[in-house]
Design an enzyme around this catalytic site. Structure first.
Site, PDB file in Angstrom:
ATOM      1  N   GLY A 293      80.219 -15.271  17.537  1.00  0.00           N
ATOM      2  CA  GLY A 293      81.390 -14.419  17.772  1.00  0.00           C
ATOM      3  C   GLY A 293      82.346 -14.585  16.609  1.00  0.00           C
ATOM      4  N   ARG A 294      82.949 -15.781  16.535  1.00  0.00           N
ATOM      5  CA  ARG A 294      83.953 -16.078  15.513  1.00  0.00           C
ATOM      6  C   ARG A 294      83.456 -15.789  14.105  1.00  0.00           C
ATOM      7  NH1 ARG A 294      87.741 -20.208  16.385  1.00  0.00           N
ATOM      8  NH2 ARG A 294      86.352 -21.028  17.985  1.00  0.00           N
ATOM      9  N   TYR A 335      95.298 -25.054  20.786  1.00  0.00           N
ATOM     10  CA  TYR A 335      94.367 -26.013  20.154  1.00  0.00           C
ATOM     11  C   TYR A 335      94.917 -26.634  18.873  1.00  0.00           C
ATOM     12  CZ  TYR A 335      91.475 -22.268  22.301  1.00  0.00           C
ATOM     13  OH  TYR A 335      90.962 -21.282  23.099  1.00  0.00           O
ATOM     14  N   CYS A 362     110.350 -17.220  24.001  1.00  0.00           N
ATOM     15  CA  CYS A 362     111.259 -18.234  24.528  1.00  0.00           C
ATOM     16  C   CYS A 362     110.461 -19.471  24.892  1.00  0.00           C
ATOM     17  CB  CYS A 362     111.950 -17.711  25.770  1.00  0.00           C
ATOM     18  SG  CYS A 362     113.219 -16.568  25.356  1.00  0.00           S
TER      19      CYS A 362
HETATM   20  N1  LLP Z   1      78.083 -17.587  23.552  1.00  0.00           N
HETATM   21  C1  LLP Z   1      78.738 -18.140  24.576  1.00  0.00           C
HETATM   22  C2  LLP Z   1      78.068 -18.307  25.846  1.00  0.00           C
HETATM   23  C3  LLP Z   1      80.070 -18.552  24.424  1.00  0.00           C
HETATM   24  O1  LLP Z   1      80.697 -19.105  25.448  1.00  0.00           O
HETATM   25  C4  LLP Z   1      80.705 -18.356  23.191  1.00  0.00           C
HETATM   26  C5  LLP Z   1      82.109 -18.750  23.014  1.00  0.00           C
HETATM   27  C6  LLP Z   1      79.992 -17.762  22.149  1.00  0.00           C
HETATM   28  C7  LLP Z   1      78.679 -17.398  22.356  1.00  0.00           C
HETATM   29  C8  LLP Z   1      80.593 -17.488  20.797  1.00  0.00           C
HETATM   30  O2  LLP Z   1      81.031 -18.619  20.153  1.00  0.00           O
HETATM   31  P1  LLP Z   1      81.620 -18.508  18.656  1.00  0.00           P
HETATM   32  O3  LLP Z   1      80.487 -18.121  17.752  1.00  0.00           O
HETATM   33  O4  LLP Z   1      82.676 -17.479  18.681  1.00  0.00           O
HETATM   34  O5  LLP Z   1      82.144 -19.857  18.372  1.00  0.00           O
HETATM   35  N2  LLP Z   1      89.049 -19.328  22.368  1.00  0.00           N
HETATM   36  C9  LLP Z   1      88.434 -20.374  21.571  1.00  0.00           C
HETATM   37  C10 LLP Z   1      86.943 -20.194  21.461  1.00  0.00           C
HETATM   38  C11 LLP Z   1      86.252 -20.151  22.789  1.00  0.00           C
HETATM   39  C12 LLP Z   1      84.781 -19.896  22.640  1.00  0.00           C
HETATM   40  C13 LLP Z   1      84.199 -19.555  23.962  1.00  0.00           C
HETATM   41  N3  LLP Z   1      82.814 -19.255  23.933  1.00  0.00           N
HETATM   42  C14 LLP Z   1      89.100 -20.400  20.193  1.00  0.00           C
HETATM   43  O6  LLP Z   1      90.001 -19.621  19.953  1.00  0.00           O
HETATM   44  O7  LLP Z   1      88.745 -21.217  19.362  1.00  0.00           O
END
Ligand code: LLP
Length: 432
Positions: A293-294, A335, A362
């Protein structure tokens, strides 16, 4: 020079993204504004796709984790790039379907999907439902049978890998709310139950060990453990499961001294481990799914803010306030995530001061960052915060009834508005 190759500085000393002048973007669309470079997103998609071709003979699929940033436009880009999509709620599912995403390329996640969401997933024919727990497994079996359907599922497994990342975004260890534990026998019991239920077709396994991980080792360790479990299932039940989804979690560059490894290196390592482990255990190699994702959208995005008050507290610190904050980027307050910022209308000038960038809510903790190097600034300047493409818009809120910013995709110097800025009427739309 910058954390992302889509950023540059033009002759006027202005920061550019995807060939667009950020000062002009701010004038045209207002601030705060999320801007994302479409070509950078497509480059990341291609890099993952090609790595599967190169290292795993094309026997795999990349599914973009849309929780990082979901809207119709991004779903269409992902579809055009030939990727699948991970959705984790009825809302993300609805967004994907509204964009014309084919349901068979969707993976439906979540540790507590509602019966309604499961029904919706079955009705539209989602490719794979990733089942998190026994309650969900049985409920899904009943719902599918009652619709005369069979749900293709993956079981979410906790491989017991403890990745080095913030504890809130770590998910693979035994003390996690997600999935079935291997060590306790819970996972094998779930396989047995899944194989026995009508309405359920167990297609494979899933794991996700955490997010913003820079090392290859935890991914390779998880892959090896998961292949071991596939082989155990084969030995015990005589079933070769076809799909192994190894999740996402690959780290990106937020700061200049971050050095994420190229994405294809993950696939190289994972492929090697999977092929070896399958050969050792005498099972066929599964279809591998990766779920970044990221690393698809993160470095492609920036946020533009207008600088407001600058408050120097002698001997303590300087607060630079911007017209957004935790409502569009809650990652510092959640975080303590670090970002780089710069004054976009004087991007060619050196950063000669260190400040705390404060949001407008706020809430004392509403900061974008502390100890951030920045050009000396004054009210009216344009600030850019970098690498905000992932988990910013998607985690934005209306706290203090602040409308969410607009999102613009840029491509070779041309901007395209893909999400409108919220207005006050949007804020009261559901109020009765
Ligand atoms: N697959 C599953 C089942 C997941 O739970 C996640 C992310 C991904 C793929 C994708 O992960 P990535 O490649 O984006 O790291 N809000 C947090 C990140 C939470 C990630 C949740 N799951 C942040 O802002 O760092």
């Amino acid at each position: 020079m910058f954390v992302s190759p889509c950023l540059d500085v033009n002759d006027q000393g202005h920061l550019t993204i995807g060939g667009c002048d950020t000062v002009e973007l701010a004038q045209q669309f207002g601030t705060p504004l999320y801007v994302m470079d479409e070509s950078e997103i497509r480059r990341a998609c291609a890099s993952y796709r090609e790595s599967i071709e190169r290292y795993y003979d094309g026997k795999g699929l990349v599914a973009y984790a849309s929780k990082a940033f979901s809207c119709k436009a991004i779903c269409r880009v992902i579809l055009e790039e030939g990727l699948g999509l991970d959705v984790v709620s009825g809302g993300e599912l609805y967004t994907a379907l509204s964009a014309g995403f084919p349901p068979e390329k969707l993976f439906f996640h979540g540790n507590n999907k509602t019966p309604q969401e499961l029904r919706e997933a079955l009705e539209c024919g989602v490719g794979y439902i990733v089942v998190d727990n026994v309650f969900e497994l049985e409920l899904l079996g009943e719902l599918a049978s009652s619709q005369g359907k069979t749900a293709n599922i993956l079981l979410r497994i906790k491989p017991g890998v403890d990745a080095h990342t913030h504890q809130f975004i770590r998910t693979g260890q035994i003390d996690s709310k997600f999935g079935f534990a291997l060590e306790t026998g819970e996972a094998m019991a779930a396989v047995e139950r899944a194989l026995s239920l009508t309405g359920i077709h167990l297609k494979g396994l899933h794991c996700h060990i955490g997010s913003q991980i820079f090392d290859r080792e935890p991914f390779e360790a998880a892959a090896e453990i998961m292949i071991g479990f596939l082989a155990d299932i084969h030995d015990r039940w005589g079933r070769e499961l076809e799909v192994l989804n190894l999740g996402g979690g690959f780290g990106i560059k937020y700061l200049s001294d971050h050095n994420p490894i190229p994405y294809d290196k993950y696939m190289e390592g994972i492929s090697r481990v999977v092929k070896q482990a399958c050969a050792q255990r005498g099972i066929a190699t599964p279809l591998i799914v990766m779920e970044p994702g990221r690393s698809i959208v993160g470095a492609a995005g920036i946020t533009l803010y207008t600088v407001g008050g600058v408050k120097e507290i002698p001997g303590i610190r300087t607060y630079v306030s911007v017209d957004g904050g935790m409502t569009d980027n809650p990652r510092y307050i959640l975080y303590q995530s670090e970002y780089e910022a710069l004054i976009a209308n004087r991007a060619d000038q050196p950063k000669d001061t260190v400040v705390t960038v404060a949001g407008r809510c706020c809430e004392s903790g509403d900061l974008i960052g502390e100890g951030m190097p920045l050009q000396r600034t004054q009210p009216g300047d344009l600030m850019a915060v970098l690498s905000t493409g992932a988990y910013n818009y998607s985690m934005a809120s209306n706290y203090n009834r602040v409308p969410r910013p607009a999102v613009v995709l840029v491509w070779n110097g041309t901007p395209r508005l893909v999400i409108r800025r919220e207005c006050y009427e949007d804020l009261v739309r559901n109020d009765l």
